[in-house]
Scaffold this active site. Structure first.
Site, PDB file in Angstrom:
ATOM      1  N   ASP A 101      -7.247  -1.832   3.714  1.00 52.29           N
ATOM      2  CA  ASP A 101      -6.286  -2.883   3.381  1.00 52.29           C
ATOM      3  C   ASP A 101      -6.654  -4.223   4.004  1.00 52.29           C
ATOM      4  OD1 ASP A 101      -4.562  -1.238   1.865  1.00 52.29           O
ATOM      5  OD2 ASP A 101      -3.669  -0.450   3.700  1.00 52.29           O
ATOM      6  N   ASP A 127       0.869  -1.173   0.000  1.00 49.70           N
ATOM      7  CA  ASP A 127       0.000   0.000   0.000  1.00 49.70           C
ATOM      8  C   ASP A 127       0.911   1.231   0.000  1.00 49.70           C
ATOM      9  OD1 ASP A 127      -2.352   1.636   0.378  1.00 49.70           O
ATOM     10  OD2 ASP A 127      -1.738   1.805   2.481  1.00 49.70           O
ATOM     11  N   ASP A 182      -1.795  -0.842   5.949  1.00 47.09           N
ATOM     12  CA  ASP A 182      -2.028  -0.345   7.303  1.00 47.09           C
ATOM     13  C   ASP A 182      -3.466   0.081   7.578  1.00 47.09           C
ATOM     14  OD1 ASP A 182      -1.952   2.084   5.730  1.00 47.09           O
ATOM     15  OD2 ASP A 182      -1.670   3.162   7.621  1.00 47.09           O
TER      16      ASP A 182
END
Length: 614
Positions: free
Chosen positions: A495, A299, A491
């Site tokens: 996600d 990410d 995080d």
């Protein structure tokens, strides 16, 4: 079991010494037969479940030595089996020390400061947000909170792996589980004990400690071949010598305790090593997957970048100074929940600006804030929103990775505040280390715009960019990746689905969401993304050490079998030699507690200079 076997063995030897050889044979044979039945019953249950283990060798060796009259050797094998289990228990306690220390340190009592300033001792579970708590020197912070004292130092090593004391000033967030320094402090709780960071870690550790290491998957790869080889050597020795005792002598040294012990000890050692570095590995099987990872997806915001924008530029118009514009914007933004608002307020405080009180404040969701500041109507928000309300808004060109808020005061365009998200200090180093460990493909999966994502990917050296992704898009991309296993690092709440869908999900849990931590296989409790590479290194070290320990035990056992096949190694001596093999396998497996030190592996230090997303 060990104590009972020792008593029977000593009793047998004493009876033999005083001339009661027949009685000694019966006592030892009956006891060994009972142990063999217990072992056989467990083996039968495993076989019924479809698991062909290697206990069958120990079972056969005990029966064979009893039937050929080597009853002392039979007792030594019983001692070896029970002693091996005891040694395994000890080694696992040693290996899981770091995990258990977290559980043992959970605070149960706290010192509540009431409205009159009195100290009241209460249960930690009774604390609620808003309570003021006094923490004495050396005590563990019971809940997450905000520091009320001017400054203080805390030891967060058990939480994050950071060895140096962490200094905090008034208003900064404190993490439960940290150890207070040399002075008593007060904090204002902003979470209950159950919702605090330390409780989250403890729950993850409980899952890790209760998980079953992949001993079956790892050891069973060698169980059947090793068993067949042992029977083949024992059968050949019997056939060549015509003596059934030779069959028993070979099986005595073939008892496969190293295969049963080495893998779980190594995996628990690897989990303990990870915990010391602030990495919670939820189960032993994850270490095996980490060792085999071929692709990594990151990410962007909050993972490769800090997720906290910093002030880049202030562009006032109409004669306003930078400080005046920032002061007015910060006043209005105090009432916004947008991610940029906190950064703007923090930037004003860093400049020691007086932030005036705002009145009549309101927020238009996703667009901006309107507030009355010192008698002036201030609008702060997206350029399109501000442009729709006031004339002559001048657009400011942004570099990739930058964000901006536009400002209008009393119906006139007043300027632009530009912010940028920083790369994590060790992001580039992490990517380089992962490549050095054989990772084939690395990419960024983000919901952000492509220009920003491509800039970040180029900065850290990633292969591919998938931008403007919804959570379900991330899952689709990960599931479709060719090089597997795939590891995902993220995080945020968005996600959580892809962390669960990946072969290995790693959550940046220091400030990440609970949902991400719960759906991940590994949780990094620090701000260092370098722990991602460190986790892969630990996985590779652990599997390598487990396999080395298994093969060490196999090689020594095969050598002893070949010696025993010649008839020069009596059953009693062979049984004693297997105890040495067990000890060697355990000591070898315990190396997983430290692994191997390589350049850059698990580097705790971050580069001195930050790299900005520009």
């Amino acid at each position: 079991m060990v104590a009972a076997t020792l008593m029977v063995l000593l009793g047998t030897l004493v009876m033999m010494w005083v001339g009661l050889g027949e009685q000694a044979r019966w006592v030892a044979s009956v006891f060994a037969f009972v142990v063999a039945l217990q072992l056989g019953w467990g083996m039968a249950k495993d076989i019924a479940k479809g698991h062909w283990g290697i206990d069958i060798l120990a079972f056969t060796a005990i029966l064979a030595t009893v039937f050929v009259g080597e009853y002392v050797a039979a007792l030594i094998i019983c001692l070896m089996v029970s002693g091996g289990e005891a040694l395994e228990d000890y080694a696992q306690v040693r290996a899981t020390k770091s995990l258990s220390e977290l559980l043992e340190r959970v605070p149960t009592r706290a010192h509540l400061v009431d409205g009159a300033g009195n100290l009241i001792e209460v249960k930690v579970v009774d604390l609620v947000p808003g309570n003021v708590v006094m923490v004495r020197p050396g005590e563990i912070l019971p809940v997450d909170g905000v520091l009320l004292d001017a400054e203080a130092a805390f030891d967060e090593s058990s939480m994050t792996g950071e060895s140096l004391p962490v200094h905090k000033v008034a208003g900064e967030q404190l993490m439960s589980g940290a150890v207070n320094g040399t002075h008593a402090i007060e904090l204002r709780a902003n979470a209950t004990a159950a919702d605090s960071q330390y409780s989250r870690i403890v729950e993850l550790v409980r899952e890790a400690a209760a998980s079953r290491a992949p001993v079956v998957r790892l050891a069973d790869r060698y169980a059947v071949p090793f068993t067949l080889l042992a029977y083949a050597i024992a059968g050949a020795a019997w056939w060549a010598s015509g003596d059934p005792v030779r069959f028993a002598e070979v099986l005595v040294v073939a008892t496969p305790c190293p295969l049963l012990i080495a893998a779980p000890v190594a995996f628990m050692g690897g989990m303990s090593r990870a915990a010391k570095a602030g990495v919670i590995v939820k189960d032993g099987g994850t270490l095996e997957k980490l060792a085999a990872v071929k692709s990594v997806a990151f990410d962007k915001t909050g993972t490769l970048t800090r997720g906290t924008p910093v002030l880049r530029a202030i562009k006032p118009v109409d004669g306003l100074s930078e400080d005046d514009l920032l002061r007015m914007v910060a006043s209005a933004e105090q009432y916004s929940s947008h991610v940029l608002a906190a950064s703007i307020v923090a930037a004003a405080r860093e400049r020691s600006l007086r932030i005036p009180q705002a009145h009549d404040a309101s927020e238009e969701a996703t667009n901006g804030v309107s507030a009355l500041v010192e008698g002036h109507r201030v609008l702060v928000g997206k350029p399109s929103w501000v442009a729709s309300l006031v004339p002559k808004v001048v657009r400011y060109p942004l570099a990739p990775g930058e964000s901006s808020v536009y400002v209008a005061i009393d119906g006139r365009f007043a300027g632009v505040v530009v912010l940028a998200d920083e790369l994590r200090l060790d992001a580039m180093q992490t990517v380089e280390e992962l490549r050095s460990m054989g990772i084939v493909e690395m990419l960024v999966l983000t919901g952000d715009q492509r220009a920003t994502a491509e800039h970040v990917a180029a900065e850290v050296g990633l292969d591919r960019v998938e931008a403007e992704c919804l959570p379900q898009d991330k899952v689709t991309f990960v599931q479709g990746m060719a090089h597997r296993p795939v590891m995902m690092v993220g995080d945020g709440v968005n996600d959580a689905p892809v962390l669960a869908a990946a072969d290995v999900g790693i959550a940046m849990g220091a400030r990440g969401s609970t949902a991400a931590s719960q759906s991940a296989d590994v949780v990094i409790m620090t701000e260092h993304i370098s722990r991602v590479a460190h986790s892969v290194r630990i996985g590779k070290d652990t599997v390598r050490i487990a396999l080395q320990s298994i093969w060490l035990g196999i090689i020594i056992s095969v050598m002893l079998m070949l010696v025993a096949a010649t008839g020069v190694l009596p059953a009693i001596a062979g049984a004693l030699s297997q105890e040495v093999v067990d000890l060697v396998a355990i000591l070898s497996a315990l190396r997983a507690l430290k692994g191997t030190r390589q350049r850059g592996a698990g580097n705790e230090a971050a580069p001195l200079e930050a790299s900005l997303v520009t």
